[in-house]
Design an enzyme around this catalytic site. Structure first.
Site, PDB file in Angstrom:
ATOM      1  N   LYS A   7       0.823  -1.209   0.000  1.00 51.12           N
ATOM      2  CA  LYS A   7       0.000   0.000   0.000  1.00 51.12           C
ATOM      3  C   LYS A   7       0.858   1.262   0.000  1.00 51.12           C
ATOM      4  O   LYS A   7       0.422   2.305  -0.470  1.00 51.12           O
ATOM      5  CB  LYS A   7      -0.895   0.026   1.226  1.00 51.12           C
ATOM      6  CG  LYS A   7      -1.707  -1.225   1.452  1.00 51.12           C
ATOM      7  CD  LYS A   7      -2.817  -1.374   0.460  1.00 51.12           C
ATOM      8  CE  LYS A   7      -3.577  -2.659   0.701  1.00 51.12           C
ATOM      9  NZ  LYS A   7      -4.777  -2.769  -0.067  1.00 51.12           N
TER      10      LYS A   7
HETATM   11  C1  PLP Z   1      -0.944  -7.719   2.398  1.00 49.24           C
HETATM   12  C2  PLP Z   1      -2.059  -7.661   1.413  1.00 49.24           C
HETATM   13  N1  PLP Z   1      -2.066  -8.541   0.401  1.00 49.24           N
HETATM   14  C3  PLP Z   1      -3.045  -8.541  -0.506  1.00 49.24           C
HETATM   15  C4  PLP Z   1      -4.107  -7.650  -0.431  1.00 49.24           C
HETATM   16  C5  PLP Z   1      -5.157  -7.696  -1.480  1.00 49.24           C
HETATM   17  O1  PLP Z   1      -4.997  -6.630  -2.392  1.00 49.24           O
HETATM   18  P1  PLP Z   1      -6.251  -6.080  -3.169  1.00 49.24           P
HETATM   19  O2  PLP Z   1      -7.240  -5.653  -2.142  1.00 49.24           O
HETATM   20  O3  PLP Z   1      -5.711  -4.936  -3.943  1.00 49.24           O
HETATM   21  O4  PLP Z   1      -6.776  -7.188  -4.000  1.00 49.24           O
HETATM   22  C6  PLP Z   1      -4.136  -6.722   0.608  1.00 49.24           C
HETATM   23  C7  PLP Z   1      -5.235  -5.738   0.798  1.00 49.24           C
HETATM   24  O5  PLP Z   1      -5.673  -5.078  -0.044  1.00 49.24           O
HETATM   25  C8  PLP Z   1      -3.077  -6.707   1.537  1.00 49.24           C
HETATM   26  O6  PLP Z   1      -3.060  -5.801   2.497  1.00 49.24           O
HETATM   27  N1  LIG Z   2      -6.425  -5.174   2.246  1.00 46.81           N
HETATM   28  C1  LIG Z   2      -6.786  -3.809   2.344  1.00 46.81           C
HETATM   29  C2  LIG Z   2      -8.245  -3.582   2.181  1.00 46.81           C
HETATM   30  C3  LIG Z   2      -8.541  -2.270   1.535  1.00 46.81           C
HETATM   31  O1  LIG Z   2      -8.107  -2.308   0.233  1.00 46.81           O
HETATM   32  P1  LIG Z   2      -7.928  -1.061  -0.712  1.00 46.81           P
HETATM   33  O2  LIG Z   2      -6.815  -1.450  -1.604  1.00 46.81           O
HETATM   34  O3  LIG Z   2      -9.207  -0.853  -1.376  1.00 46.81           O
HETATM   35  O4  LIG Z   2      -7.569   0.143   0.108  1.00 46.81           O
HETATM   36  C4  LIG Z   2      -6.212  -3.266   3.646  1.00 46.81           C
HETATM   37  O5  LIG Z   2      -5.192  -3.761   4.052  1.00 46.81           O
HETATM   38  O6  LIG Z   2      -6.748  -2.384   4.250  1.00 46.81           O
END
Ligand code: PLP
Ligand SMILES: N[C@@H](CCOP(=O)(O)O)C(=O)O
Length: 477
Positions: free
Chosen positions: A122
């Site tokens: 993120k």
């Molecule tokens: C460590 C981790 N892996 C994978 C994901 C999944 O990614 P996405 O929500 O973009 O599919 C998330 C949350 O979004 C996450 O925090």
């Molecule tokens: N896995 C995410 C959930 C939110 O996902 P986002 O990519 O839409 O912000 C988290 O860790 O908060």
């Protein structure tokens, strides 16, 4: 470049006009009117570029010079993507690479996306968003109250990117007692005046529903200047496209080669960025969606039926950040799948928004999914522990539980002739209990984060109620 809504009933707007917001006024998600195309010559020119240059080459095609002057965009990118910010690279990796690749075996790599301040992918987009928000707000003299939902990683990345930023408050909803100890401490130990952590009694999807309900209350949104940092915000996806190009260029020597990516998935934001990179001309063979036990997305890619689940059928797992049963960004992909037919998207999401499901077999759209390179698989607790052990034994590399879901599915689905990049979406230190269960020893963590869990914490516990969250925002602005 203008941005349009997947639901087709909102005016087309520029990048900076949609930057602070989340959903379009018609409830849809923004996408570029057309995807910019990167030619063979463009890819060749990118081969010598560092991360900052690459980010500028891509983002300057998504943001008009007349909207954000490109000299300013370049300065913001240069300020963001520095080795000091993404400094938690493994021994032997260069922090200068920002997203280094780690070879595990022939044609199998980790794409390290988690070397930023909060140890998850993120940070790749959120640090840029923090700097872009500051730029746009200071230009217009505006302020914003960010309302976000997190299952553990978006929240900390957003709070670290926005803490202390002038004109910005962050209200972050998380599922009560469902994040790892490290994730909870990372967020709840922040004492900054502009950071508000709200623990919602429910699952991540309850929190995400509240964010969307507030975003769809146009009067409240305007009056309280509600901004978004979840991947419903186009800026998040735009920034995440860059590392797919970086990963591709790192493991290929010419543009005739294709690569595949495996993406641990929940809200479908990360793999959606990969889909868009492919639509822009990146030579991608497979985009493998890896889920945990919450396998709504895997079910869709196997059957053509998209059936989001309620809280009672959303499991609390050892890859908790992917405990998601309603994938926000899936709408962006379906918009492309149905030939950008916004009327069809409206029909499909009318069903979903009323607790229903849809089936894309009857009108033939499901047959076209493979043309977009999508493949999927899922993993469970035992799989992820076994994969963590195998990775340690075979490659000497400790991976986190989400990356383990990815590696497990990648090994099952890959074509061994095609380079496979598994996206490392978090570092193992964030999920210490599961790593100890798998390996019997705690993972390494950066010295600066020692003792994190012992710091004093503050948060407000609340029912999953839109009105309660609105009242909290009103009382704290
Ligand atoms: C460590 C981790 N892996 C994978 C994901 C999944 O990614 P996405 O929500 O973009 O599919 C998330 C949350 O979004 C996450 O925090
Ligand atoms: N896995 C995410 C959930 C939110 O996902 P986002 O990519 O839409 O912000 C988290 O860790 O908060």
């Amino acid at each position: 470049m203008k941005y349009i809504s997947t639901r087709g009933q909102s005016p087309a707007l520029s990048f900076s006009e949609i930057l602070l917001g989340g959903l379009a006024p018609d409830g849809g998600l923004y996408l570029p009117e057309q995807y910019p195309q990167f030619s063979d010559a463009d890819l060749t020119a990118m081969r010598g570029m560092n991360y900052r240059e690459l980010a500028f080459a891509i983002l300057s095609r998504l943001v008009d010079d007349s909207d954000i002057p490109h000299s300013d965009l370049k300065a913001i990118i240069d300020k963001t993507y520095r080795a000091e910010v993404y400094g938690f690279a493994r021994a032997g990796q260069s922090a200068e690479d920002i997203t280094p690749t780690l070879k595990l075996e022939e044609n199998l790599y980790l794409l390290s996306l988690s070397n930023g301040p909060t140890l998850a992918f993120k940070d790749m987009a959120m640090q840029l968003l923090g700097n872009l928000f500051e730029y746009v707000l200071s230009k217009t003299g505006q302020t914003t109250n960010i309302l976000g939902a997190t299952s553990g990683d978006t929240g900390s990345a957003a709070e670290y990117a926005m803490r202390g930023k002038k004109g910005v408050r962050v209200f972050m909803l998380s599922p009560y007692q469902k994040m790892s100890r490290f994730q909870t401490a990372q967020m709840f130990s922040l004492q900054d005046d502009n950071i508000f952590n709200i623990a919602v009694k429910g699952v991540f999807d309850d929190a995400q529903d509240i964010v969307k309900a507030v975003s769809n209350d146009h009067d409240f949104k305007a009056q309280y200047k509600i901004g978004a940092v979840n991947s419903i915000n186009w800026g998040r996806i735009a920034a995440q496209i860059v590392y797919y190009f970086k990963g591709y260029l790192a493991v290929t020597r010419d543009n005739k080669q294709k690569v595949s990516f495996t993406v641990p998935s929940g809200n479908f934001g990360n793999v959606c960025a990969g889909h868009i990179a492919r639509m822009m001309g990146l030579p991608v063979e497979q985009l493998i969606v890896a889920t945990n036990e919450n396998d709504v997305l895997d079910e869709f890619f196997r059957t053509g039926v998209y059936a989001p689940r309620g809280a009672a059928n959303t499991y609390h797992t050892s890859s908790p950040s992917m405990d998601i049963s309603k994938a926000s960004n899936f709408e962006r992909f379906v918009f492309d799948l149905v030939g950008q037919d916004s009327a069809r998207v409206r029909e499909l999401w009318t069903a979903v928004d009323h607790g229903g499901k849809f089936d894309l077999n009857a009108d033939g759209y499901f047959d076209q999914v493979a043309d977009f390179g999508f493949v999927s698989g899922s993993s469970n607790h035992a799989d992820r522990l076994n994969t963590i052990r195998a990775s340690k034994q075979k490659y000497g590399v400790t991976i986190d539980t989400h990356t383990a879901d990815g590696l497990k599915v990648a090994l099952e689905k890959r074509d061994p002739q095609v380079p496979m990049l598994v996206l490392e979406t978090a570092l193992p230190a964030k999920f210490e209990d599961a790593i100890v269960e798998a390996l019997g020893v705690a993972p390494e963590r950066p010295a600066s984060l020692n003792g994190l869990e012992d710091l004093p914490q503050r948060s407000t516990v609340m029912d999953a109620s839109v009105d309660a969250v609105k009242a909290f925002i009103v009382a704290n602005t």
